[in-house]
Design an enzyme around this catalytic site. Structure first.
Site, PDB file in Angstrom:
ATOM      1  N   LYS A 159       4.041   7.990  -9.215  1.00 28.39           N
ATOM      2  CA  LYS A 159       3.255   8.126  -7.982  1.00 28.39           C
ATOM      3  C   LYS A 159       3.031   9.611  -7.734  1.00 28.39           C
ATOM      4  O   LYS A 159       3.800  10.442  -8.208  1.00 28.39           O
ATOM      5  CB  LYS A 159       4.024   7.514  -6.801  1.00 28.39           C
ATOM      6  CG  LYS A 159       3.157   7.208  -5.601  1.00 28.39           C
ATOM      7  CD  LYS A 159       2.447   5.865  -5.709  1.00 28.39           C
ATOM      8  CE  LYS A 159       1.473   5.664  -4.568  1.00 28.39           C
ATOM      9  NZ  LYS A 159       0.896   4.310  -4.563  1.00 28.39           N
ATOM     10  N   ASP A 188      -4.755   5.722  -3.505  1.00 27.43           N
ATOM     11  CA  ASP A 188      -3.805   5.197  -2.511  1.00 27.43           C
ATOM     12  C   ASP A 188      -4.369   5.670  -1.168  1.00 27.43           C
ATOM     13  O   ASP A 188      -5.574   5.966  -1.072  1.00 27.43           O
ATOM     14  CB  ASP A 188      -2.388   5.728  -2.768  1.00 27.43           C
ATOM     15  CG  ASP A 188      -1.318   5.042  -1.914  1.00 27.43           C
ATOM     16  OD1 ASP A 188      -0.926   3.914  -2.238  1.00 27.43           O
ATOM     17  OD2 ASP A 188      -0.880   5.624  -0.886  1.00 27.43           O
TER      18      ASP A 188
HETATM   19  P1  NDP Z   1      -6.557   3.725   3.085  1.00 24.04           P
HETATM   20  O1  NDP Z   1      -6.465   5.190   3.157  1.00 24.04           O
HETATM   21  O2  NDP Z   1      -7.777   3.094   2.525  1.00 24.04           O
HETATM   22  O3  NDP Z   1      -6.296   3.088   4.516  1.00 24.04           O
HETATM   23  C1  NDP Z   1      -5.119   3.303   5.212  1.00 24.04           C
HETATM   24  C2  NDP Z   1      -5.223   2.649   6.561  1.00 24.04           C
HETATM   25  O4  NDP Z   1      -3.950   2.715   7.203  1.00 24.04           O
HETATM   26  C3  NDP Z   1      -6.212   3.335   7.500  1.00 24.04           C
HETATM   27  O5  NDP Z   1      -6.739   2.387   8.386  1.00 24.04           O
HETATM   28  C4  NDP Z   1      -5.319   4.340   8.227  1.00 24.04           C
HETATM   29  O6  NDP Z   1      -5.808   4.738   9.500  1.00 24.04           O
HETATM   30  C5  NDP Z   1      -4.047   3.530   8.383  1.00 24.04           C
HETATM   31  N1  NDP Z   1      -2.898   4.447   8.451  1.00 24.04           N
HETATM   32  C6  NDP Z   1      -2.546   5.391   7.535  1.00 24.04           C
HETATM   33  N2  NDP Z   1      -1.462   6.070   7.953  1.00 24.04           N
HETATM   34  C7  NDP Z   1      -1.138   5.524   9.132  1.00 24.04           C
HETATM   35  C8  NDP Z   1      -0.107   5.788  10.066  1.00 24.04           C
HETATM   36  N3  NDP Z   1       0.793   6.760   9.849  1.00 24.04           N
HETATM   37  N4  NDP Z   1      -0.052   5.010  11.181  1.00 24.04           N
HETATM   38  C9  NDP Z   1      -0.969   4.038  11.396  1.00 24.04           C
HETATM   39  N5  NDP Z   1      -1.973   3.751  10.555  1.00 24.04           N
HETATM   40  C10 NDP Z   1      -2.049   4.489   9.449  1.00 24.04           C
HETATM   41  O7  NDP Z   1      -5.250   3.257   2.234  1.00 24.04           O
HETATM   42  P2  NDP Z   1      -5.001   1.882   1.488  1.00 24.04           P
HETATM   43  O8  NDP Z   1      -5.597   0.767   2.234  1.00 24.04           O
HETATM   44  O9  NDP Z   1      -5.350   2.086   0.064  1.00 24.04           O
HETATM   45  O10 NDP Z   1      -3.406   1.784   1.548  1.00 24.04           O
HETATM   46  C11 NDP Z   1      -2.712   1.131   2.608  1.00 24.04           C
HETATM   47  C12 NDP Z   1      -1.302   0.801   2.154  1.00 24.04           C
HETATM   48  O11 NDP Z   1      -1.351  -0.061   1.005  1.00 24.04           O
HETATM   49  C13 NDP Z   1      -0.428   1.983   1.731  1.00 24.04           C
HETATM   50  O12 NDP Z   1       0.914   1.703   2.041  1.00 24.04           O
HETATM   51  C14 NDP Z   1      -0.598   1.998   0.221  1.00 24.04           C
HETATM   52  O13 NDP Z   1       0.478   2.638  -0.426  1.00 24.04           O
HETATM   53  C15 NDP Z   1      -0.607   0.510  -0.059  1.00 24.04           C
HETATM   54  N6  NDP Z   1      -1.189   0.111  -1.334  1.00 24.04           N
HETATM   55  C16 NDP Z   1      -2.477   0.434  -1.654  1.00 24.04           C
HETATM   56  C17 NDP Z   1      -3.012   0.021  -2.849  1.00 24.04           C
HETATM   57  C18 NDP Z   1      -4.444   0.250  -3.204  1.00 24.04           C
HETATM   58  O14 NDP Z   1      -4.879  -0.292  -4.235  1.00 24.04           O
HETATM   59  N7  NDP Z   1      -5.220   0.959  -2.422  1.00 24.04           N
HETATM   60  C19 NDP Z   1      -2.192  -0.690  -3.858  1.00 24.04           C
HETATM   61  C20 NDP Z   1      -0.872  -1.060  -3.376  1.00 24.04           C
HETATM   62  C21 NDP Z   1      -0.404  -0.627  -2.183  1.00 24.04           C
HETATM   63  P3  NDP Z   1      -6.421   6.229   9.691  1.00 24.04           P
HETATM   64  O15 NDP Z   1      -7.765   6.154   9.044  1.00 24.04           O
HETATM   65  O16 NDP Z   1      -6.450   6.409  11.164  1.00 24.04           O
HETATM   66  O17 NDP Z   1      -5.482   7.171   8.991  1.00 24.04           O
END
Ligand code: NDP
Length: 449
Positions: free
Chosen positions: A130, A170
């Site tokens: 990662k 991510d």
């Molecule tokens: P994105 O950046 O596309 O979206 C993240 C979302 O979560 C946004 O809506 C963001 O809001 C919100 N968010 C981020 N940080 C915080 C916080 N501290 N408190 C509240 N809301 C928060 O990321 P992903 O959708 O790709 O990833 C989401 C999760 O899924 C992570 O844990 C990631 O590790 C996991 N994941 C992702 C994969 C992938 O293929 N993308 C694969 C496996 C796991 P804002 O815009 O306001 O920051």
């Protein structure tokens, strides 16, 4: 060899704490896995003798580097870059890059550690890694994001390769960032090495369904859990936190499977839409315009926006935390249980705190850990690598069918392993033990390295 299992587990954890001070998220992730592995040590004393768990808890390589770049005002900016190459027993290091101001070594290590077991569960030949940076792409222009990505890759490229280390996206790293990162890699190495990064654009080596894979996969996993209890998504109220890549496509698939997602969020607040989230408007706001979730409520009459409090106060039967780590705590878990929630499926990595997880497991709420439920993203990345290697391109239907088969397979494996190790229905134990056993066998086969 006789092993005093509780003492051994304590000893391993104490050493992880001593060697990695201040890395709270990494400690949390290790502790959860260690608790599950006590049953394995009881049956396999060779893993104690060969210090297999200790070896898996220690990354093979940790890279930290400076990322200097210039913003649109000509100001010099310095960020910190990370890549933790955790374990290559099953294949090249594989795991995403996260760009978010909260990123530090402990967070990257927790994610890399989880990734080892997740990748093993997919059954694909990929190791765990990662990376990321404390760079915040929010409110940055495309040109700034490009300059940052180019500087980041100017150091990282030397550690990558399709047989060495293969990053993906991510939080904060989507198609735009992957494009800039790949472009710089190609420019420096003079190689069109498609398999060096996944999540690529469809016109230049990307795979269909990769964008949808994590959210779709989590929904398939939830569906498999429900089927195991003779139930389904049909007509169920669902809450999905976040509104990024995982959340948006989780909502899409839950709707297709018959559920109704009534709330989603970003880091500023959440929206509730009793009619069910309108996906077209959500995608317009979050994907096309890169806007805030509050703008959804501005456009949809049946929706309202709440800037304070917790999204988990919204009553639901299925909760899918899909934003970030530790976003659902013990208080939220009690609220969900009181409101009749029956399933919690982690779309994000480690979104539920340890006390929330304990409550779900103790109260009979079906709980799916992220390392199993969100493995669809990395599994489809491995399918992208497979298509790149064979210069092939699969249809959407073929790729989605494969993803569904993989997710149902992971569920079956976790379910069966939990039964075999004396904890029927405990998918946390099932995922940790099944993932560990696969990695441990390969670690042994490779000798003491
Ligand atoms: P994105 O950046 O596309 O979206 C993240 C979302 O979560 C946004 O809506 C963001 O809001 C919100 N968010 C981020 N940080 C915080 C916080 N501290 N408190 C509240 N809301 C928060 O990321 P992903 O959708 O790709 O990833 C989401 C999760 O899924 C992570 O844990 C990631 O590790 C996991 N994941 C992702 C994969 C992938 O293929 N993308 C694969 C496996 C796991 P804002 O815009 O306001 O920051």
């Amino acid at each position: 060899m006789h092993v005093d299992v509780p003492a051994k587990v304590q000893e391993i954890y104490a050493e992880v704490l001593r060697r990695n001070p201040g890395e709270a998220e990494f400690h949390q992730a290790v502790r959860e896995v260690l608790e599950s592995l006590a049953v394995v040590l009881g049956r396999h004393s060779e893993y104690a003798e060969m210090k297999t768990i200790e070896r898996i808890c220690e990354p093979e390589r940790q890279i930290i580097f400076r990322v200097p770049w210039q913003d649109d005002h000509g100001q010099v900016q310095i960020n910190r870059g990370f890549r933790v190459e955790f374990n290559s027993a099953l294949g090249p290091y594989k795991g995403g890059l996260r760009f978010h101001p909260s990123v530090n070594l402990g967070i990257v290590k927790f994610l890399g550690f989880e990734q080892i077991f997740k990748n093993a569960l997919t059954g694909m030949p990929i190791g765990g890694g990662k990376g990321g940076s404390d760079f915040d792409p929010k409110n940055r222009s495309d040109a700034e994001v490009m300059r940052f990505c180019q500087s980041f890759m100017t150091e990282l490229y030397r550690h990558l390769g399709e047989y060495t280390d293969v990053p993906a996206g991510d939080i904060g790293v989507g198609a735009r960032e992957i494009g800039y990162l790949f472009g710089q890699y190609k420019r420096i190495t003079n190689r069109y090495e498609s398999g060096v990064i996944t999540g690529k654009g469809l016109g230049w080596g990307g795979a269909l369904v990769r964008r949808e894979a994590t959210g779709y996969g989590a929904a398939f996993f939830a569906d498999a859990m429900m089927h195991a209890r003779g139930e389904s998504f049909e007509g169920r109220r669902v809450v999905i936190s976040g509104s990024g890549n995982v959340a948006v496509y989780g909502i899409e698939k839950v709707h297709e499977l018959g559920g109704v997602v009534v709330a989603c969020s970003d880091s500023s607040g959440y929206v509730v839409d009793e009619k069910g989230i309108d996906l077209e408007i959500l995608k317009q706001v979050k994907e096309t315009e890169r806007g805030r979730i509050s703008e959804y409520a501005d456009r949809v009459a049946s929706a309202h926006y709440i800037s304070q409090g917790s999204i988990w106060d919204v009553p639901c039967e299925v909760a899918m935390p899909s934003a970030t780590q530790n976003e659902l705590d013990g208080r939220d878990a009690r609220t969900l249980a009181r409101n009749g929630c029956q399933y919690v499926v982690e779309g994000a990595n480690m979104p539920a705190t340890p006390d929330a997880v304990s409550l779900f497991r103790a109260s009979g709420i079906g709980f799916a850990p992220g390392k199993a439920a969100n493995a669809g993203g990395v599994a489809t990345s491995a399918l992208e690598m497979q298509q790149n290697a064979s210069r092939d391109r699969w249809s959407f239907e073929q790729s989605e069918a494969k993803l569904e088969e993989i997710m149902r397979g992971i569920h079956a494996r976790c379910h069966e392993t939990a039964e075999e190790y004396g904890s029927p229905g405990d998918l946390v134990l099932g995922a940790n033990v099944a993932g560990f056993l696969q990695v441990a066998e390969a670690v042994h086969a490779h000798g003491l390295i």
